[in-house]
Design an enzyme around this catalytic site. Structure first.
Site, mmCIF file in Angstrom:
data_model
loop_
_atom_site.group_PDB
_atom_site.id
_atom_site.type_symbol
_atom_site.label_atom_id
_atom_site.label_comp_id
_atom_site.label_asym_id
_atom_site.label_seq_id
_atom_site.Cartn_x
_atom_site.Cartn_y
_atom_site.Cartn_z
ATOM 1 N N SER A 136 -31.267 11.388 -13.067
ATOM 2 C CA SER A 136 -30.906 10.173 -12.180
ATOM 3 C C SER A 136 -29.736 9.592 -12.715
ATOM 4 O O SER A 136 -29.573 9.260 -13.792
ATOM 5 C CB SER A 136 -32.059 9.274 -11.896
ATOM 6 O OG SER A 136 -33.354 9.999 -11.317
ATOM 7 N N SER A 168 -37.196 8.320 -18.527
ATOM 8 C CA SER A 168 -38.262 7.911 -19.243
ATOM 9 C C SER A 168 -38.254 8.567 -20.611
ATOM 10 O O SER A 168 -37.798 9.717 -21.066
ATOM 11 C CB SER A 168 -39.668 8.672 -18.561
ATOM 12 O OG SER A 168 -39.651 8.488 -17.135
ATOM 13 N N GLU A 251 -42.362 19.301 -11.956
ATOM 14 C CA GLU A 251 -42.695 17.799 -11.939
ATOM 15 C C GLU A 251 -43.646 17.236 -11.064
ATOM 16 O O GLU A 251 -44.699 16.438 -11.457
ATOM 17 C CB GLU A 251 -41.418 17.092 -12.230
ATOM 18 C CG GLU A 251 -41.310 15.583 -12.425
ATOM 19 C CD GLU A 251 -39.991 14.664 -12.298
ATOM 20 O OE1 GLU A 251 -39.230 15.266 -11.675
ATOM 21 O OE2 GLU A 251 -40.268 13.582 -13.040
HETATM 22 C C1 LIG Z 1 -41.857 6.331 -13.225
HETATM 23 C C2 LIG Z 1 -40.671 6.754 -13.007
HETATM 24 C C3 LIG Z 1 -40.128 7.692 -13.830
HETATM 25 C C4 LIG Z 1 -38.986 8.309 -13.870
HETATM 26 N N1 LIG Z 1 -38.412 8.896 -14.809
HETATM 27 C C5 LIG Z 1 -37.237 9.701 -14.671
HETATM 28 C C6 LIG Z 1 -36.570 10.776 -15.686
HETATM 29 O O1 LIG Z 1 -37.485 10.802 -16.828
HETATM 30 N N2 LIG Z 1 -35.440 11.191 -15.377
HETATM 31 C C7 LIG Z 1 -34.749 10.747 -14.533
HETATM 32 O O2 LIG Z 1 -33.521 11.272 -14.490
HETATM 33 N N3 LIG Z 1 -35.087 9.990 -13.527
HETATM 34 C C8 LIG Z 1 -36.366 9.244 -13.639
HETATM 35 N N4 LIG Z 1 -36.831 8.568 -12.592
HETATM 36 C C9 LIG Z 1 -35.953 8.479 -11.452
HETATM 37 C C10 LIG Z 1 -36.434 8.750 -10.021
HETATM 38 O O3 LIG Z 1 -36.090 10.086 -10.081
HETATM 39 C C11 LIG Z 1 -35.488 8.077 -8.917
HETATM 40 O O4 LIG Z 1 -35.835 6.694 -9.203
HETATM 41 C C12 LIG Z 1 -35.793 8.768 -7.652
HETATM 42 O O5 LIG Z 1 -35.274 9.966 -7.511
HETATM 43 C C13 LIG Z 1 -35.302 7.711 -6.552
HETATM 44 O O6 LIG Z 1 -33.976 7.351 -6.576
HETATM 45 P P1 LIG Z 1 -33.527 5.948 -6.529
HETATM 46 O O7 LIG Z 1 -34.253 5.126 -7.473
HETATM 47 O O8 LIG Z 1 -31.779 5.940 -6.988
HETATM 48 O O9 LIG Z 1 -33.604 5.386 -5.134
HETATM 49 P P2 LIG Z 1 -32.824 5.690 -3.724
HETATM 50 O O10 LIG Z 1 -32.475 7.170 -3.793
HETATM 51 O O11 LIG Z 1 -31.635 4.843 -3.921
HETATM 52 O O12 LIG Z 1 -33.902 5.248 -2.714
HETATM 53 C C14 LIG Z 1 -34.101 4.035 -2.399
HETATM 54 C C15 LIG Z 1 -35.094 3.856 -1.179
HETATM 55 O O13 LIG Z 1 -34.589 4.703 -0.067
HETATM 56 C C16 LIG Z 1 -35.416 5.649 0.323
HETATM 57 N N5 LIG Z 1 -34.488 7.005 0.643
HETATM 58 C C17 LIG Z 1 -33.364 7.551 0.173
HETATM 59 N N6 LIG Z 1 -33.015 8.522 0.702
HETATM 60 C C18 LIG Z 1 -33.790 8.609 1.822
HETATM 61 C C19 LIG Z 1 -33.767 9.760 2.852
HETATM 62 N N7 LIG Z 1 -32.987 10.458 3.106
HETATM 63 N N8 LIG Z 1 -34.771 9.692 3.801
HETATM 64 C C20 LIG Z 1 -35.583 8.513 3.891
HETATM 65 N N9 LIG Z 1 -35.434 7.570 2.802
HETATM 66 C C21 LIG Z 1 -34.687 7.585 1.811
HETATM 67 C C22 LIG Z 1 -36.230 6.324 -0.931
HETATM 68 O O14 LIG Z 1 -37.564 6.753 -0.346
HETATM 69 C C23 LIG Z 1 -36.325 4.836 -1.499
HETATM 70 O O15 LIG Z 1 -37.429 4.144 -0.837
HETATM 71 C C24 LIG Z 1 -38.217 8.004 -12.585
HETATM 72 C C25 LIG Z 1 -38.544 7.032 -11.727
HETATM 73 C C26 LIG Z 1 -40.002 6.513 -11.991
HETATM 74 C C27 LIG Z 1 -40.350 5.391 -10.903
#
Ligand SMILES: Cc1cc2nc3c(=O)[nH]c(=O)nc-3n(C[C@H](O)[C@H](O)[C@H](O)COP(=O)(O)OP(=O)(O)OC[C@H]3O[C@@H](n4cnc5c(N)ncnc54)[C@H](O)[C@@H]3O)c2cc1C
Length: 401
Positions: A136, A168, A251
């Site tokens: 991410s 993480s 995952e």
């Molecule tokens: C506990 C935890 C562990 C994690 N560990 C890792 C890790 O080890 N390595 C790593 O790289 N990442 C990690 N992540 C990150 C995780 O993969 C991202 O948070 C996740 O993919 C969402 O991306 P974002 O936070 O940028 O949210 P965004 O993509 O910005 O999304 C924001 C909101 O918009 C919604 N949304 C986005 N696109 C769409 C769509 N096309 N249609 C409908 N709704 C949509 C989402 O559902 C969300 O509610 C972790 C996250 C958590 C919570």
């Protein structure tokens, strides 16, 4: 149904090993939660998990069905299933190192070079190396394929510049697997490369992110002129989306399968509060019980397919979505059963309920958000039309960001 004699004998052997080496679950505080409010405790827990993975590996109880030449046991998938069943009765667990093993292991088995499989898989299985996931970015979460961390080729190395986030346990891991953009002129799903990187490489800075519960589960990772050997590419250069999808699929399967059952705790809470005779509560407990059992069985089917190296019988995202919904329901019910105590209490039982309530956010985001998993299931499993978006042939460089 009686178990074949061979299975029963294996089960007895594994049980004997666990009895001699592990602590039975009943000795555990039933309301204990796994949140580390200070960095030293988190580090200790990480190292204990790593050491436990190493002990299991020495005993032949990790990677049981993986090829022996890559550090596995060369055994049968049913052996892994039996080991998993037995391990649930004991306190020790493989924690984060076990989670990366479940994500990266099958990815290397499928996409890694022979050299990577022979060198890296034994390290992963034994906990000698622990890997964080560097996928991410601030501008690429759900839309991971739009990632912008650049890697430019310089002889036998790539030079990596960019930023990752939400990684993480990156502060504890010695290595990482990272997605980088190697061809900005290709469409966004192309031109991505999957690399293995040593976290001690000059130019990598890891900054922990402290959450509302005071633990620092995730990190920001900054990369400046980080040199990574081309030999560390997993799969093909510019074709890293394939291994990335293998990681994400495993995952989902892992997160769903790792969910600790809570149905007995909810029933205990109802009993403590004198609510077991309440017909509405009984309905909700039964509903929760059914959901948890069904998702557990579905998760087991997916895990078995993963262990056999086969395509899962259903989209693992479906089970991850169910696990997320179950967590939401468990938190709501736990807090309702405790009433006002859930808001203000500090005893272990209340903290457990509060943790169930808050935990809904991490499980509904990490490993793909609920909304995105629903999109994927709609498109891949139901054949619904694709979500509107830029043409998939548009070069990444020309996409709005
Ligand atoms: C506990 C935890 C562990 C994690 N560990 C890792 C890790 O080890 N390595 C790593 O790289 N990442 C990690 N992540 C990150 C995780 O993969 C991202 O948070 C996740 O993919 C969402 O991306 P974002 O936070 O940028 O949210 P965004 O993509 O910005 O999304 C924001 C909101 O918009 C919604 N949304 C986005 N696109 C769409 C769509 N096309 N249609 C409908 N709704 C949509 C989402 O559902 C969300 O509610 C972790 C996250 C958590 C919570």
């Amino acid at each position: 149904m009686t178990e074949p004699a061979e299975h029963a004998a294996y089960r007895a052997g594994v049980r004997a090993w666990y009895d001699a080496n592990a602590t039975p679950k009943r000795a555990e505080d039933p309301w204990a939660i796994n949140v580390h409010a200070d960095e030293a405790a988190a580090r200790r827990h990480f190292e204990e998990s790593r050491a436990w993975l190493g002990r299991l590996h020495e005993a032949g109880l990790v990677g049981i069905a993986w090829p022996a030449e890559y550090g596995g046991g060369g055994g049968e998938p049913w052996m892994s299933r039996i080991e998993r069943e037995i391990s649930r009765d004991y306190e020790e667990w493989t924690g984060f190192p076990g989670a990366t093993l479940a994500m990266l292991g099958p990815t290397l088995l499928r996409h890694g070079t022979e050299d990577q499989k022979r060198r890296v898989l034994p390290e992963l299985l034994s906990g000698r190396s622990t890997f964080c996931q560097l996928f991410s970015e601030p501008g690429a979460g759900s839309d991971l394929a739009s990632l912008a961390t650049r890697a430019e080729r310089d002889g036998d190395e790539f030079v990596v510049n960019g930023q990752k986030v939400w990684n993480s346990a990156a502060q504890h891991c010695d290595r990482g697997f990272i997605l980088v953009r190697t061809d900005p002129d290709a469409p966004k799903h192309r031109g991505i490369t999957f690399l293995l990187v040593d976290m001690a490489t000059p130019g990598i800075e890891v900054r922990p992110l402290v959450q509302i519960n005071r633990s620092a589960h995730f990190n920001e990772v900054f990369l400046q002129d980080v040199r990574v050997p081309v030999a560390n590419v997993v799969g093909e250069i510019d074709e890293g989306w394939g291994p990335a999808r293998t990681v994400l699929s495993n995952e989902s399967a892992f997160i769903a399968g790792a969910r600790v059952p809570t149905r007995t705790k909810l029933t205990d809470l109802a009993g403590i509060g004198g609510r077991l005779g309440d017909p509405v509560i009984r309905q909700r407990l039964a509903d929760y019980h059914a959901r948890e059992r069904v998702s557990g069985w579905m998760g087991e089917q997916v895990q078995q397919a993963v262990r056999r190296g086969e395509m899962p019988p259903m989209d693992p995202g479906l089970i991850k979505l169910m696990a997320s919904e179950n967590k939401r329901r468990a938190g709501d019910l736990a807090v309702e059963l405790l009433g006002a105590e859930a808001q203000a209490g500090t005893d272990p039982r209340t903290r457990w309920a509060q943790n169930e309530l808050m935990g809904r956010y991490s499980i509904s985001i990490g490993g793909g958000t609920d909304e995105v998993l629903r999109n994927n299931i709609g498109e891949r499993s139901l054949g619904l039309p694709r979500e509107p978006g830029p043409d998939r042939s548009t070069p990444w460089r020309d996409l709005p960001r």
